[in-house]
Design a protein around this motif. Structure first.
Motif, PDB file in Angstrom:
ATOM      1  N   ALA A 173     -91.874  43.986  -5.233  1.00 15.41           N
ATOM      2  CA  ALA A 173     -90.420  44.092  -5.067  1.00 15.41           C
ATOM      3  C   ALA A 173     -89.766  44.467  -6.396  1.00 15.41           C
ATOM      4  N   HIS A 174     -88.965  45.494  -6.362  1.00 16.94           N
ATOM      5  CA  HIS A 174     -88.160  45.929  -7.512  1.00 16.94           C
ATOM      6  C   HIS A 174     -88.963  46.201  -8.790  1.00 16.94           C
ATOM      7  N   PRO A 175     -90.053  46.954  -8.706  1.00 18.89           N
ATOM      8  CA  PRO A 175     -90.811  47.255  -9.932  1.00 18.89           C
ATOM      9  C   PRO A 175     -89.944  48.014 -10.935  1.00 18.89           C
ATOM     10  N   LEU A 176     -90.091  47.647 -12.191  1.00 16.87           N
ATOM     11  CA  LEU A 176     -89.431  48.261 -13.352  1.00 16.87           C
ATOM     12  C   LEU A 176     -87.910  48.105 -13.388  1.00 16.87           C
ATOM     13  N   LEU A 177     -87.334  47.317 -12.488  1.00 16.98           N
ATOM     14  CA  LEU A 177     -85.906  47.024 -12.605  1.00 16.98           C
ATOM     15  C   LEU A 177     -85.717  45.829 -13.535  1.00 16.98           C
ATOM     16  N   LEU A 225     -90.560  40.486   3.489  1.00 18.37           N
ATOM     17  CA  LEU A 225     -89.216  39.979   3.735  1.00 18.37           C
ATOM     18  C   LEU A 225     -89.036  38.714   2.905  1.00 18.37           C
ATOM     19  N   ASP A 226     -88.269  38.818   1.825  1.00 17.65           N
ATOM     20  CA  ASP A 226     -87.980  37.671   0.958  1.00 17.65           C
ATOM     21  C   ASP A 226     -86.834  36.870   1.557  1.00 17.65           C
ATOM     22  N   CYS A 227     -87.105  35.646   1.934  1.00 14.16           N
ATOM     23  CA  CYS A 227     -86.084  34.694   2.388  1.00 14.16           C
ATOM     24  C   CYS A 227     -86.196  33.499   1.447  1.00 14.16           C
ATOM     25  N   GLU A 228     -85.320  33.456   0.471  1.00 20.61           N
ATOM     26  CA  GLU A 228     -85.497  32.516  -0.633  1.00 20.61           C
ATOM     27  C   GLU A 228     -84.212  31.770  -0.957  1.00 20.61           C
ATOM     28  N   VAL A 256     -82.079  44.361 -10.534  1.00 17.93           N
ATOM     29  CA  VAL A 256     -82.408  43.836  -9.215  1.00 17.93           C
ATOM     30  C   VAL A 256     -81.083  43.505  -8.520  1.00 17.93           C
ATOM     31  N   PRO A 257     -80.909  43.928  -7.271  1.00 17.11           N
ATOM     32  CA  PRO A 257     -79.622  43.752  -6.583  1.00 17.11           C
ATOM     33  C   PRO A 257     -79.407  42.336  -6.045  1.00 17.11           C
ATOM     34  N   HIS A 258     -79.074  41.410  -6.948  1.00 15.85           N
ATOM     35  CA  HIS A 258     -78.792  40.030  -6.541  1.00 15.85           C
ATOM     36  C   HIS A 258     -77.389  39.888  -5.953  1.00 15.85           C
ATOM     37  N   GLY A 259     -76.513  40.862  -6.196  1.00 11.76           N
ATOM     38  CA  GLY A 259     -75.148  40.806  -5.676  1.00 11.76           C
ATOM     39  C   GLY A 259     -74.141  40.396  -6.733  1.00 11.76           C
ATOM     40  N   ALA A 260     -72.912  40.842  -6.552  1.00  9.33           N
ATOM     41  CA  ALA A 260     -71.849  40.609  -7.533  1.00  9.33           C
ATOM     42  C   ALA A 260     -71.566  39.123  -7.744  1.00  9.33           C
TER      43      ALA A 260
END
Length: 182
Positions: free
Chosen positions: A56-60, A113-116, A164-168
Motif C-alpha cells: 500500500a502506497h509505495p514510495l509515498l 482492504l485496510d480496515c484499521e 499517503v491519503p489519510h485525509g484533511a
C-alpha cells in the motif's frame, strides 16, 4: 511479515478473535495500528518515505513511524516497539502522547482492504536525523520538514500525490497537536 492481530468490530471493540494480518487485509477485518509522529523543538516534523516494495502506497511520504498492533499487545507497547524497529530509536511509553484514534477504510486492490483504527501519538525527537537507523524493508527515506511546509502540503492539500491519503482532518489534527507543543 505476517503476524497475528486482534480482530475488532466496526466500533473498535475486540471481538475475541485473532487472525493473520494478511487475512485481516484480505477480508476487510478491523484491526489496530499505531501512528507515531515525531517533531523537533524548532518546529519540524519527521516524515518517512514508504519502501518501494510496500503493498500500500509505495514510495509515498507518511507518518514518522507506523505499524500493526500484535494480538494481545498493548497499544503503547506496540508504538514503542515500532519506533525501535523502523527508526532505531529507543523510547519508553511516557515519551509518547496519544492525540486520537482514527477509523480508516482504504481499498487498495481486490485483495487488500485496510480496515484499521489508527492510534495516533506524538513524540519529541531530541536526536539529529543522522542518529536514526531506518528499517530498509519498511522505510526508503527519512526527512525533517518544517511544520509550515508540511501543513501547506497536507492540510492545504497542495501536494496530495506526495503523501499517503489519510485525509484533511487527520492531517489537521497532527498539525494542531504539534503547534500546541511548540
Amino acid at each position: 511479515m505476517d503476524e497475528l492481530v486482534d480482530i475488532l468490530d466496526s466500533e473498535g471493540k475486540f471481538t475475541g478473535r485473532t487472525g493473520l494480518k494478511s487475512e485481516a487485509h484480505e477480508n476487510g477485518w478491523f484491526h489496530a495500528t499505531v501512528h507515531i509522529w515525531f517533531f523537533t523543538s524548532d518546529g519540524s516534523v519527521l516524515i518517512q518515505q514508504r519502501a518501494k516494495n510496500k503493498d500500500a502506497h509505495p514510495l509515498l511520504w507518511d507518518v514518522s513511524v507506523a505499524g500493526h498492533v500484535g494480538a494481545g499487545e498493548q497499544i503503547e507497547d506496540a508504538a514503542v516497539r515500532e519506533v525501535k524497529e523502523e527508526i532505531g530509536l529507543e523510547i519508553i511509553n511516557a515519551d509518547l502522547q496519544e492525540i486520537g484514534i482514527f477509523k480508516a477504510i482504504h481499498k487498495h486492490t481486490e485483495n487488500l482492504l485496510d480496515c484499521e483504527f489508527h492510534h495516533v501519538f506524538l513524540g519529541k525527537l531530541n536526536l539529529p536525523l543522522s542518529a536514526l537507523i531506518k528499517q530498509v524493508s519498511e522505510v526508503a527515506e527519512l526527512k525533517l520538514i518544517p511544520l509550515i511546509r508540511f501543513s501547506e502540503e497536507t492540510w492545504g492539500l497542495a501536494n496530495l500525490g506526495k503523501y499517503v491519503p489519510h485525509g484533511a482532518e487527520y492531517y489537521k489534527t497532527i498539525i494542531k497537536a504539534v503547534k500546541e507543543r511548540l
